[in-house]
Motif scaffolding. Structure first.
Motif, PDB file in Angstrom:
ATOM      1  N   ALA A 114      -6.623  -3.564  -1.429  1.00 51.64           N
ATOM      2  CA  ALA A 114      -6.206  -3.125  -2.760  1.00 51.64           C
ATOM      3  C   ALA A 114      -5.382  -1.847  -2.650  1.00 51.64           C
ATOM      4  CB  ALA A 114      -7.426  -2.897  -3.648  1.00 51.64           C
ATOM      5  N   ASN A 115      -4.300  -1.771  -3.399  1.00 51.01           N
ATOM      6  CA  ASN A 115      -3.487  -0.550  -3.411  1.00 51.01           C
ATOM      7  C   ASN A 115      -3.993   0.400  -4.495  1.00 51.01           C
ATOM      8  OD1 ASN A 115      -2.535  -1.597  -5.843  1.00 51.01           O
ATOM      9  ND2 ASN A 115      -0.592  -2.284  -4.972  1.00 51.01           N
ATOM     10  N   ASP A 116      -3.267   1.490  -4.713  1.00 51.45           N
ATOM     11  CA  ASP A 116      -3.713   2.505  -5.672  1.00 51.45           C
ATOM     12  C   ASP A 116      -3.738   1.988  -7.106  1.00 51.45           C
ATOM     13  OD1 ASP A 116      -3.998   4.308  -3.634  1.00 51.45           O
ATOM     14  OD2 ASP A 116      -2.020   5.218  -3.904  1.00 51.45           O
ATOM     15  N   ASN A 117      -3.014   0.900  -7.379  1.00 49.06           N
ATOM     16  CA  ASN A 117      -3.015   0.307  -8.720  1.00 49.06           C
ATOM     17  C   ASN A 117      -4.096  -0.751  -8.893  1.00 49.06           C
ATOM     18  OD1 ASN A 117      -0.740   1.824  -9.498  1.00 49.06           O
ATOM     19  ND2 ASN A 117       0.642   0.313  -8.568  1.00 49.06           N
TER      20      ASN A 117
ATOM     21  N   THR B  37       0.820  -1.227   0.000  1.00 56.23           N
ATOM     22  CA  THR B  37       0.000   0.000   0.000  1.00 56.23           C
ATOM     23  C   THR B  37       0.846   1.266   0.000  1.00 56.23           C
ATOM     24  OG1 THR B  37      -0.126  -0.017   2.424  1.00 56.23           O
ATOM     25  CG2 THR B  37      -1.880  -1.152   1.211  1.00 56.23           C
ATOM     26  N   ARG B  38       2.150   1.106   0.282  1.00 56.50           N
ATOM     27  CA  ARG B  38       3.073   2.229   0.372  1.00 56.50           C
ATOM     28  C   ARG B  38       2.662   3.206   1.463  1.00 56.50           C
ATOM     29  NH1 ARG B  38       6.807   1.764  -3.207  1.00 56.50           N
ATOM     30  NH2 ARG B  38       7.631   3.866  -2.803  1.00 56.50           N
ATOM     31  N   ARG B  39       2.167   2.658   2.554  1.00 58.77           N
ATOM     32  CA  ARG B  39       1.855   3.454   3.736  1.00 58.77           C
ATOM     33  C   ARG B  39       1.948   2.559   4.974  1.00 58.77           C
ATOM     34  NH1 ARG B  39      -4.038   5.586   2.688  1.00 58.77           N
ATOM     35  NH2 ARG B  39      -3.219   5.713   0.567  1.00 58.77           N
ATOM     36  N   SER B  40       2.332   3.149   6.104  1.00 69.20           N
ATOM     37  CA  SER B  40       2.508   2.369   7.324  1.00 69.20           C
ATOM     38  C   SER B  40       1.333   2.514   8.282  1.00 69.20           C
ATOM     39  CB  SER B  40       3.806   2.800   8.041  1.00 69.20           C
ATOM     40  OG  SER B  40       3.740   4.170   8.407  1.00 69.20           O
ATOM     41  N   ARG B  41       0.293   3.168   7.862  1.00 62.29           N
ATOM     42  CA  ARG B  41      -0.920   3.348   8.665  1.00 62.29           C
ATOM     43  C   ARG B  41      -2.015   3.877   7.739  1.00 62.29           C
ATOM     44  NH1 ARG B  41      -1.374   8.751  10.067  1.00 62.29           N
ATOM     45  NH2 ARG B  41       0.364  10.021   9.334  1.00 62.29           N
TER      46      ARG B  41
ATOM     47  N   VAL C 265      -7.627   2.975   1.773  1.00 63.84           N
ATOM     48  CA  VAL C 265      -7.529   2.122   0.595  1.00 63.84           C
ATOM     49  C   VAL C 265      -8.713   1.169   0.600  1.00 63.84           C
ATOM     50  CG1 VAL C 265      -5.015   2.282   0.505  1.00 63.84           C
ATOM     51  CG2 VAL C 265      -6.071   0.420   1.772  1.00 63.84           C
ATOM     52  N   ARG C 266      -8.953   0.536  -0.531  1.00 61.15           N
ATOM     53  CA  ARG C 266     -10.120  -0.346  -0.635  1.00 61.15           C
ATOM     54  C   ARG C 266      -9.863  -1.658   0.112  1.00 61.15           C
ATOM     55  NH1 ARG C 266     -11.552  -4.172  -4.338  1.00 61.15           N
ATOM     56  NH2 ARG C 266      -9.877  -3.593  -5.760  1.00 61.15           N
ATOM     57  N   ILE C 267     -10.801  -2.011   0.994  1.00 58.31           N
ATOM     58  CA  ILE C 267     -10.701  -3.240   1.778  1.00 58.31           C
ATOM     59  C   ILE C 267     -11.989  -4.025   1.610  1.00 58.31           C
ATOM     60  CG2 ILE C 267     -10.375  -4.209   4.091  1.00 58.31           C
ATOM     61  CD1 ILE C 267      -9.036  -1.522   4.821  1.00 58.31           C
ATOM     62  N   GLU C 268     -11.856  -5.294   1.231  1.00 62.78           N
ATOM     63  CA  GLU C 268     -13.024  -6.130   1.013  1.00 62.78           C
ATOM     64  C   GLU C 268     -12.833  -7.486   1.696  1.00 62.78           C
ATOM     65  OE1 GLU C 268     -13.648  -6.534  -3.136  1.00 62.78           O
ATOM     66  OE2 GLU C 268     -14.206  -4.427  -3.446  1.00 62.78           O
ATOM     67  N   PRO C 269     -13.932  -8.115   2.119  1.00 65.99           N
ATOM     68  CA  PRO C 269     -13.806  -9.472   2.669  1.00 65.99           C
ATOM     69  C   PRO C 269     -13.451 -10.460   1.571  1.00 65.99           C
ATOM     70  CG  PRO C 269     -16.114  -8.873   2.421  1.00 65.99           C
ATOM     71  CD  PRO C 269     -15.325  -7.634   2.102  1.00 65.99           C
ATOM     72  N   SER C 270     -12.753 -11.508   1.928  1.00 59.86           N
ATOM     73  CA  SER C 270     -12.403 -12.564   0.984  1.00 59.86           C
ATOM     74  C   SER C 270     -13.399 -13.708   1.133  1.00 59.86           C
ATOM     75  CB  SER C 270     -10.980 -13.064   1.260  1.00 59.86           C
ATOM     76  OG  SER C 270     -10.627 -14.072   0.359  1.00 59.86           O
ATOM     77  N   LEU C 271     -13.989 -14.119   0.045  1.00 61.56           N
ATOM     78  CA  LEU C 271     -15.065 -15.111   0.076  1.00 61.56           C
ATOM     79  C   LEU C 271     -14.609 -16.416   0.706  1.00 61.56           C
ATOM     80  CD1 LEU C 271     -16.646 -14.562  -3.452  1.00 61.56           C
ATOM     81  CD2 LEU C 271     -17.610 -13.886  -1.256  1.00 61.56           C
ATOM     82  N   GLY C 272     -15.345 -16.857   1.721  1.00 66.98           N
ATOM     83  CA  GLY C 272     -15.146 -18.175   2.293  1.00 66.98           C
ATOM     84  C   GLY C 272     -13.922 -18.345   3.154  1.00 66.98           C
ATOM     85  N   THR C 273     -13.197 -17.249   3.448  1.00 71.71           N
ATOM     86  CA  THR C 273     -11.995 -17.367   4.272  1.00 71.71           C
ATOM     87  C   THR C 273     -11.975 -16.279   5.329  1.00 71.71           C
ATOM     88  OG1 THR C 273     -10.667 -15.940   2.839  1.00 71.71           O
ATOM     89  CG2 THR C 273     -10.683 -18.296   2.329  1.00 71.71           C
ATOM     90  N   ASP C 274     -11.123 -16.459   6.345  1.00 70.43           N
ATOM     91  CA  ASP C 274     -10.973 -15.459   7.393  1.00 70.43           C
ATOM     92  C   ASP C 274      -9.921 -14.437   7.001  1.00 70.43           C
ATOM     93  OD1 ASP C 274     -12.866 -16.541   9.164  1.00 70.43           O
ATOM     94  OD2 ASP C 274     -11.440 -18.053   9.808  1.00 70.43           O
ATOM     95  N   THR C 275     -10.071 -13.844   5.831  1.00 69.60           N
ATOM     96  CA  THR C 275      -9.113 -12.863   5.340  1.00 69.60           C
ATOM     97  C   THR C 275      -9.838 -11.655   4.754  1.00 69.60           C
ATOM     98  OG1 THR C 275      -9.006 -13.863   3.126  1.00 69.60           O
ATOM     99  CG2 THR C 275      -7.417 -14.653   4.776  1.00 69.60           C
TER     100      THR C 275
END
Length: 319
Positions: free
Chosen positions: A149-152, A126-130, A135-145
């Motif tokens: 997503a970064n700027d690209n 992400t090129r950031r430490s906090r 940035v875009r954050i989404e749940p991952s289907l079927g997993t605990d993750t």
């Protein structure tokens, strides 16, 4: 009669390598900074697994080795011996009274090293430490993750548990380790897994990413000035994170994240709504940090959360 030696299992490591470190010789200041930084990071992630690690004295066991300059976090394979008596026995007995009766110290240390390495990957990604709430954050289907997503638009999968720990991250946690990096000296953080060693490398050009200070937070103007102190609000957005330590959740709203605190009770009541698009109702406060100075970012004291879509994901909170 041969002297019995302690047997250790390698869990992870930090390694500095380059042309000047072929013989494993490094200046004392750099070595000291690296070891203190490693110790602080492992202790932080240990305490995230159990608050008990903040209440008793223990040591983080490491071995150093040459070839490059490398500090290896280890666990003892022996039942007796100096390591077991001096570290595992004392800390293990304390933990046995609490939450980790069935989880060995080796497992705890290994998860801490894994979280440390994953944090380095997240910062590089992400090129950031906090401020990952930007940035875009989404749940991952079927997993605990979660997928970050970064700027690209590139996505990185992060264990939900680790991502929750990162919300409590002390400022500049990895700076002592990354400060040792030079043009001819790179840092590698590795974790020993069943399938082999997984590594992430940090070079001089990436060093500044790990030293972003708290002071560079945007301070110019109030965010969402229409959400004035004391106003009743009904906001629609996605609940993207939660922290039981601060009893709060984050609402992704118009490209920003608004901190939401239950007006009554615990955030566990919102477990079913995590990562869903929701309508969140409550009262705005602009004085969560200082009653004399208005906060730049509003806080919502939540009275009601209404999911606006079907829950197809697993929650952040255990149980």
């Amino acid at each position: 009669m041969p002297v019995e030696t302690e047997q250790y299992e390698e869990l992870g490591f930090v390694k500095y390598s380059g042309k000047t470190l072929i013989d494993g010789v490094i200046d004392a200041g750099s070595a000291g900074s690296a070891l203190v930084g490693l110790d602080e990071a492992v202790r932080f992630f240990n305490s995230q697994q159990s608050p008990d690690f903040s209440t008793f004295q223990y040591d983080v066991p490491v071995q150093t080795r040459t070839g490059s300059w490398e500090a290896v976090v280890v666990a003892s394979a022996a039942i007796g011996g100096a390591f077991a008596l001096g570290y595992a026995k004392k800390a293990g007995e304390k933990l046995a009274e609490n939450d980790f009766k069935d989880l060995g110290l080796k497992d705890i240390l290994k998860r801490s090293m894994s979280a440390l390495q994953t944090l380095a990957k997240l910062i590089k990604h992400t090129r950031r430490s906090r401020n990952w709430d930007r940035v875009r954050i989404e749940p991952s289907l079927g997993t605990d993750t979660v997928l970050v997503a970064n700027d690209n638009g590139d996505e990185l999968s992060i264990p939900i548990e680790y991502f929750r720990w990162y919300q409590q991250l002390p400022p500049r946690l990895l700076v002592k380790m990354t400060s040792v990096i030079r043009a001819d000296r790179v840092l590698t953080i590795g974790v020993v897994r069943a399938a082999g060693v997984e590594e992430v490398t940090i070079v001089e050009e990436e060093k500044s990413l790990f030293n972003q200070s708290q002071e560079d937070e945007y301070e110019e103007a109030l965010l969402f000035p229409e959400l004035h102190h004391g106003a009743e609000a009904k906001l629609e957005g996605r609940l993207i994170r939660g922290s039981e330590a601060s009893n709060s959740v984050g609402l992704e709203y118009m490209g920003h994240v608004i901190n939401c605190v239950p007006a009554h009770g615990n955030i566990r009541q919102y477990k079913a709504a995590l990562f869903l698009h929701c309508k969140v109702e409550g009262k705005i406060t602009r004085h969560a940090k200082n009653r004399f100075v208005a906060d730049r970012r509003p806080t919502l004291m939540v009275e009601k959360v209404t999911p606006l879509e079907i829950d197809g994901q697993m929650g952040l909170f255990p149980g």
